[in-house]
Scaffold this active site. Sequence first.
Site, PDB file in Angstrom:
ATOM      1  N   PHE A 188       0.859  -1.187   0.000  1.00 38.87           N
ATOM      2  CA  PHE A 188       0.000   0.000   0.000  1.00 38.87           C
ATOM      3  C   PHE A 188       0.889   1.229   0.000  1.00 38.87           C
ATOM      4  O   PHE A 188       1.726   1.400   0.890  1.00 38.87           O
ATOM      5  CB  PHE A 188      -0.944   0.037   1.209  1.00 38.87           C
ATOM      6  CG  PHE A 188      -1.875   1.218   1.130  1.00 38.87           C
ATOM      7  CD1 PHE A 188      -3.024   1.156   0.345  1.00 38.87           C
ATOM      8  CD2 PHE A 188      -1.580   2.417   1.766  1.00 38.87           C
ATOM      9  CE1 PHE A 188      -3.863   2.265   0.221  1.00 38.87           C
ATOM     10  CE2 PHE A 188      -2.412   3.522   1.639  1.00 38.87           C
ATOM     11  CZ  PHE A 188      -3.558   3.444   0.875  1.00 38.87           C
TER      12      PHE A 188
ATOM     13  N   ASP B 227       9.205   2.563   1.598  1.00 40.38           N
ATOM     14  CA  ASP B 227       8.043   3.295   2.088  1.00 40.38           C
ATOM     15  C   ASP B 227       7.947   3.022   3.592  1.00 40.38           C
ATOM     16  O   ASP B 227       7.522   1.944   4.013  1.00 40.38           O
ATOM     17  CB  ASP B 227       6.792   2.806   1.345  1.00 40.38           C
ATOM     18  CG  ASP B 227       5.517   3.480   1.842  1.00 40.38           C
ATOM     19  OD1 ASP B 227       5.545   4.103   2.921  1.00 40.38           O
ATOM     20  OD2 ASP B 227       4.489   3.354   1.153  1.00 40.38           O
TER      21      ASP B 227
ATOM     22  N   LYS C 101       2.458   9.510   8.719  1.00 34.69           N
ATOM     23  CA  LYS C 101       1.765   9.018   9.906  1.00 34.69           C
ATOM     24  C   LYS C 101       2.275   9.579  11.252  1.00 34.69           C
ATOM     25  O   LYS C 101       1.923  10.684  11.614  1.00 34.69           O
ATOM     26  CB  LYS C 101       1.760   7.483   9.885  1.00 34.69           C
ATOM     27  CG  LYS C 101       1.044   6.918   8.624  1.00 34.69           C
ATOM     28  CD  LYS C 101      -0.044   5.936   8.926  1.00 34.69           C
ATOM     29  CE  LYS C 101      -1.022   5.790   7.772  1.00 34.69           C
ATOM     30  NZ  LYS C 101      -0.572   4.973   6.640  1.00 34.69           N
TER      31      LYS C 101
HETATM   32  C1  LIG Z   1      -0.899   5.167   5.135  1.00 34.37           C
HETATM   33  C2  LIG Z   1       0.138   4.752   4.162  1.00 34.37           C
HETATM   34  C3  LIG Z   1       0.377   5.480   2.971  1.00 34.37           C
HETATM   35  C4  LIG Z   1      -0.480   6.631   2.534  1.00 34.37           C
HETATM   36  O1  LIG Z   1      -0.452   7.707   3.393  1.00 34.37           O
HETATM   37  P1  LIG Z   1      -1.546   8.879   3.271  1.00 34.37           P
HETATM   38  O2  LIG Z   1      -1.112   9.871   4.286  1.00 34.37           O
HETATM   39  O3  LIG Z   1      -2.881   8.272   3.542  1.00 34.37           O
HETATM   40  O4  LIG Z   1      -1.458   9.411   1.877  1.00 34.37           O
HETATM   41  C5  LIG Z   1       1.425   5.079   2.169  1.00 34.37           C
HETATM   42  N1  LIG Z   1       2.199   4.035   2.502  1.00 34.37           N
HETATM   43  C6  LIG Z   1       2.003   3.316   3.618  1.00 34.37           C
HETATM   44  C7  LIG Z   1       2.921   2.185   3.939  1.00 34.37           C
HETATM   45  C8  LIG Z   1       0.959   3.639   4.477  1.00 34.37           C
HETATM   46  O5  LIG Z   1       0.757   2.913   5.579  1.00 34.37           O
END
Ligand SMILES: *Cc1c(COP(=O)(O)O)cnc(C)c1O
Length: 394
Positions: free
Chosen positions: A134, A219, A248
């Site tokens: 994701f 990421d 986050k």
């Molecule tokens: C939450 C998340 C995203 C996206 O972040 P947003 O602030 O919602 O755009 C991308 N990568 C990972 C691993 C995530 O957990």
Amino acid sequence: METQETIEMFDKYVIANYSRLPKVIVKGKGCYIYDADGNEILDMFPGWAVSGIGHCHPKVVEALKSQAEQLLHIDNTFYSEPQGILAKLLSERAFGGKSFFCNSGAEANEAALKLARLYTAPEKYKFITAEGSFHGRTFATVTATAQPKYHEGFRPLLPGFVYVPYNDIEALEAAFDDEVAAVMVEPIQGEGGINIASDEYLATIRRLCDENGAVMILDEVQTGIGRTGKWFGYQHSDVEPDIITMAKTLGGGVAIGAMMGKEEVAAALVPGKHASTFGGNCLACAAAIAVIEAIDEEGMLQTAVELGEYTRGKLNELKEKYSIIEEVRGVGLMIGVELSQSGSEIVSKCLAKGLRINCTHETVIRFMPPMIATKEQIDTAIEILDNVLAESGK
Ligand SMILES: *Cc1c(COP(=O)(O)O)cnc(C)c1O
């Protein structure tokens, strides 16, 4: 305002793109949130890890108040102190890289993908990402997100993406060629169900990127800023990526994202190539500085290690009791409980008893306790889950 009144306003005026629980949260403090009816809820999944150091941490609140009185936002036409200080603090905690600031995880990944293209152009253009990943909801990041359910209704997606199974070294080797600009993976897949990259997998990505002149992007939007017991998830291995992204927990509840690149790679991002009006604004940076200082001052990395171990131990005790639990896995305070069936009903029953947890990938119950939680709070959470499982006859 009554709960029903708020919900009616949403029905009338807010686009219904989320399936929401029928509760209005009006207050948060530490490991607890409070609804409009006065109920206290123990939050073991605070804001999808946004409130990773707890809700309304006093140091963050204090920093926000004092920054708000000084300067909220100044555009990137100028220099500003909080952005510089934050970049320094992050650099010292990762690989000595340089940061670009934005406002979310998707934007941080978007910036990473653009930078990788710039750095490797014109020979290379492909991005390799992993199934179950994701990376966000913008067109590039949703394309990077190798899960068909996120793609439905949006095709044709961005060209140039290649998907491989996660943690599969042979598949990665087979997918590589000299047109690959970057590999982007999560060190631990969050939405994909708490899947942990092996050291060997990360080392292979590093080697293939080096051999082919490609960029290694991790990421760390969910794993970053202490969640796993280290500042960044990659620090559990010997591998150093070229780019990491984060969001986050970084802002302690305030919207902020960041992409950090090694100096040589980051140098490709010259004026005119990428920008964000709100990116690196004083208020968000002041919050992030306070988050980093709080983690250091209160020894939260150590807490994440110890409490993570404690929580997994308790969950493993439940595994002995209930056949529905197949596996408990995770690193630090990023924990998944794999069930033999859907977990959504268990999550709603826990909420009814005052515990918030999450279910991802259908069958994985996710615990991401705040890094300030106590063993007593973990015990309470486990007890509630225990009761729910017992009552459901699992
Ligand atoms: C939450 C998340 C995203 C996206 O972040 P947003 O602030 O919602 O755009 C991308 N990568 C990972 C691993 C995530 O957990």
